[in-house]
Write an enzyme that holds these catalytic residues in place. Structure first.
Site, short mmCIF file in Angstrom:
data_model
loop_
_atom_site.label_atom_id
_atom_site.label_comp_id
_atom_site.label_asym_id
_atom_site.label_seq_id
_atom_site.Cartn_x
_atom_site.Cartn_y
_atom_site.Cartn_z
N GLY A 181 0.82 -1.21 0.00
CA GLY A 181 0.00 0.00 0.00
C GLY A 181 0.85 1.25 0.00
N GLU B 113 -18.70 3.51 -13.18
CA GLU B 113 -17.50 4.07 -12.53
C GLU B 113 -16.19 3.61 -13.17
OE1 GLU B 113 -19.58 1.84 -11.21
OE2 GLU B 113 -18.59 0.41 -9.87
N HIS C 284 -21.61 -0.98 -14.37
CA HIS C 284 -20.74 -0.20 -13.48
C HIS C 284 -20.10 0.97 -14.25
CE1 HIS C 284 -20.68 -2.79 -9.89
NE2 HIS C 284 -20.96 -3.75 -10.76
N GLU D 187 -31.38 -13.61 -4.99
CA GLU D 187 -30.08 -13.68 -4.32
C GLU D 187 -30.28 -13.74 -2.80
OE1 GLU D 187 -27.38 -10.53 -5.46
OE2 GLU D 187 -25.87 -11.12 -4.01
N CYS E 219 -25.70 -1.20 -10.16
CA CYS E 219 -25.78 -2.66 -10.08
C CYS E 219 -26.74 -3.10 -8.97
CB CYS E 219 -24.39 -3.25 -9.95
SG CYS E 219 -24.30 -4.90 -10.65
N LYS F 184 2.78 1.85 -5.18
CA LYS F 184 3.36 1.32 -6.42
C LYS F 184 2.43 1.56 -7.59
CE LYS F 184 3.61 -3.03 -5.19
NZ LYS F 184 3.07 -3.09 -3.85
N1 GLN Z 1 -25.40 -9.01 -6.24
C1 GLN Z 1 -25.93 -8.56 -7.48
C2 GLN Z 1 -25.74 -9.58 -8.59
O1 GLN Z 1 -24.90 -10.44 -8.51
C3 GLN Z 1 -25.32 -7.24 -7.88
C4 GLN Z 1 -23.86 -7.31 -8.17
C5 GLN Z 1 -23.17 -5.99 -8.13
O2 GLN Z 1 -23.71 -5.03 -7.56
N2 GLN Z 1 -21.98 -5.90 -8.66
O3 GLN Z 1 -26.43 -9.55 -9.57
#
Ligand code: GLN
Length: 543
Positions: A19, A522, A520, A415, A391, A22
């Site tokens: 940490g 980001e 995502h 889930e 997500c 690098k």
């Molecule tokens: N747990 C959810 C899925 O697997 C969302 C995954 C996440 O937020 N990266 O679909």
């Protein structure tokens, strides 16, 4: 035609503690070389036996950074993409597990033609082969590779052996940078070089001499310490680079360029020095320091506070994307971590959310803290607080809507509740097979997928495009049985993947900003070009 340059390699290894920086050092060297007009790429070697970072708990590992081609890699890869402003691929990433897997597969298919397969030379050979695959794919003049961990430990020894062998063959083409830590113990009040001397010596034991030392610490490297480092570590004084703590990591390319790090490495590698052009970085840093108006964003999730990593490591790309978007909007980001379990234990606390200009729920997995997140989303929806759900943050926004607007309180994701009568988020048969057969590694929906945007939607306005491509990492999906109902009731479907008939974006009408995305965003935000959705979210938060 210009003469083709010999391929050059810069290896970045760590001393004293992990940490130490690098990743940012490698990324900054890459940014500097690219600003000089050299084609540079960056690789990361993680010394653990996992084949990728995807099967590790975020507490163990921090963020899993996903590439366009669907590799689940280390968070440093995100720094490389953000600093070098290039998209990387799975060739840029390797682990001990991945290297061994290839060697074992080769052995099983008689690729070694009956020879005894040994740790040395076959493992370093495979590492070098992989480095060259990435170099060729990116047509790189300069290949920068960071070796995870610190020198002196068991785990990364074979990566160091690969460097030794490469340098032995092509001494003029390989440079080794040791990024090390120089502590200033309070009771002594002086910067100490001894741990770094030991690190340099540990590196010598592997047959490698550091060519350059990047001296990380709280303070600048002064002359007496520089002289000590040079003498005891066997590098010249000029090759000791001072790297004190800074306000923002985006200052580092300029700070390192001021010390001519790029030209010093180029000289060592027998390449011609060139002027750097770091104007975009300069402009960015001006923007950062001139942003005065604060934008307060609550990031709500379950708390990861233990172990080696913290919450901020787990969401580093989200944090950076929020910063990029804030600076682009002339605002100074204030990010506050909110533990969703607090709201489960004390629902009255939800009111504190009204202090925020915007609320973001990032990706996540599992059951803990979920009800607190759903209450948060309800609050943001009802109180008109700008909301960005990523997500799991999108999936839970759909569940909240079906529960509270469509009045189906049993709505859930399979889930968490496999037997729910309203599986708003479900799993397709292929994924079901993966789960039943315990095939978890690398089997989520991963990497870049196309998404068509709906005319007139907030998403389309933000992107200014009809079709986009974004990176995914999830196992569960929106259940199309609920598509019509939610759309009709006001949670609009504004992005779909036509090929697989999947819902990718939902957004609430008549709300200042309420967007949930299955992907995502980001991962694609860059300091100089913030992600459009983050930019739109922050814009809504400051108005
Ligand atoms: N747990 C959810 C899925 O697997 C969302 C995954 C996440 O937020 N990266 O679909």
């Amino acid at each position: 035609m210009a003469k083709k340059l010999r391929p050059k390699f810069i290896f970045v290894v760590g001393g004293v503690l992990s940490g130490v920086g690098k990743g940012v050092t490698s990324a900054s060297i890459g940014a500097i070389m690219r600003s000089k007009g050299y084609k540079a790429t960056a690789l990361k070697a993680d010394p653990y036996v996992n084949v990728d970072a995807g099967t590790m708990n975020p507490i163990e590992h921090g963020e899993v950074f996903v590439t366009d081609d669907g590799d689940e890699t280390d968070q440093d890869m995100g720094n490389y993409e953000r600093f070098l402003e290039i998209d990387l691929t799975s060739t840029n990433y390797m682990t001990t597990g991945r290297v061994y897997q290839s060697v074992i597969e080769n052995e099983r298919s008689m690729k070694y033609k009956g020879r005894c397969v040994q740790v040395v030379p076959h493992i370093p050979e495979e590492i070098i082969r992989r480095i060259n695959v990435a170099r060729k794919l990116h047509d790189a003049d300069i290949t920068i590779m960071e070796i995870g961990g610190t020198v002196g430990e068991y785990e990364n020894i074979l990566f160091l052996e690969a460097i030794r062998e490469l340098k032995l063959k092509n001494p003029q083409d390989v440079a080794v940078v040791l990024v090390s830590y120089l502590p200033v113990p309070k009771h002594i009040g002086e910067m100490k070089t001894k741990p770094t001397q030991h690190a340099a010596r540990a590196l010598n034991h592997t047959g490698i001499n550091a060519d350059m030392i990047v001296a990380r610490g709280e303070y600048e490297l002064d002359t007496p310490r520089r002289e000590k480092l040079a003498r005891f570590c066997g590098v010249s004084k000029e090759m000791c680079i001072s790297a004190p703590d800074v306000e923002s990591i985006y200052e580092i390319p300029q700070k390192m360029d001021d010390q001519q790090i790029g030209n010093k490495l180029l000289k060592l590698l027998g390449m011609s020095s060139r002027k750097s052009d770091l104007t975009p970085w300069l402009k960015l840093n001006k923007k950062i320091s001139s942003a005065k108006k604060e934008v307060k964003i609550g990031v709500v999730g379950k708390y990861f506070g233990t172990g080696e990593y913290t919450l901020s490591d787990s969401y580093i790309s989200v944090i950076e994307a929020l910063k990029h978007a804030s600076w682009a909007n002339g605002a100074k980001p204030k990010l506050v971590w909110i533990d969703s379990e607090d709201f489960e234990n004390n629902p009255a606390k939800l009111k504190t959310l009204s202090d925020y200009d915007g609320i973001l729920v990032p990706g996540g997995f599992g059951t803990r803290g979920i009800e607190g997140i759903i209450s948060t989303i309800k609050y943001a929806r009802e109180k008109n607080i700008p909301y960005l759900g990523i997500c799991y943050g999108m999936q839970l926004a759909c569940i909240e809507f079906v529960r509270n607007v469509l009045k189906k309180p049993e709505a859930h994701t399979v889930e968490v509740d496999d037997a729910t009568v309203h599986p708003v988020i479900h799993v397709n048969p292929n994924q079901r097979k993966n789960i039943t057969n315990d095939r978890y590694g690398g089997t989520m929906r991963l990497g870049a997928y196309d998404c068509d945007l709906k005319k007139g939607s907030v998403a389309k306005k933000a992107y200014g495009q009809n079709a986009i491509s974004e990176r995914h990492r999830h196992r569960y999906e929106f259940n199309n049985d609920y598509k019509e109902q939610i759309d009709k009731a006001g949670l609009k479907i504004s992005g779909v993947n036509k090929k697989e008939d999947l819902v990718e974006i939902v957004e609430l009408e008549k709300h200042p900003f309420f967007v949930g995305v299955q992907f995502h965003p980001e991962f694609k935000s860059r300091p100089m070009s913030p992600h459009p959705l983050f930019a739109a979210f922050i814009k809504a938060a400051i108005t």
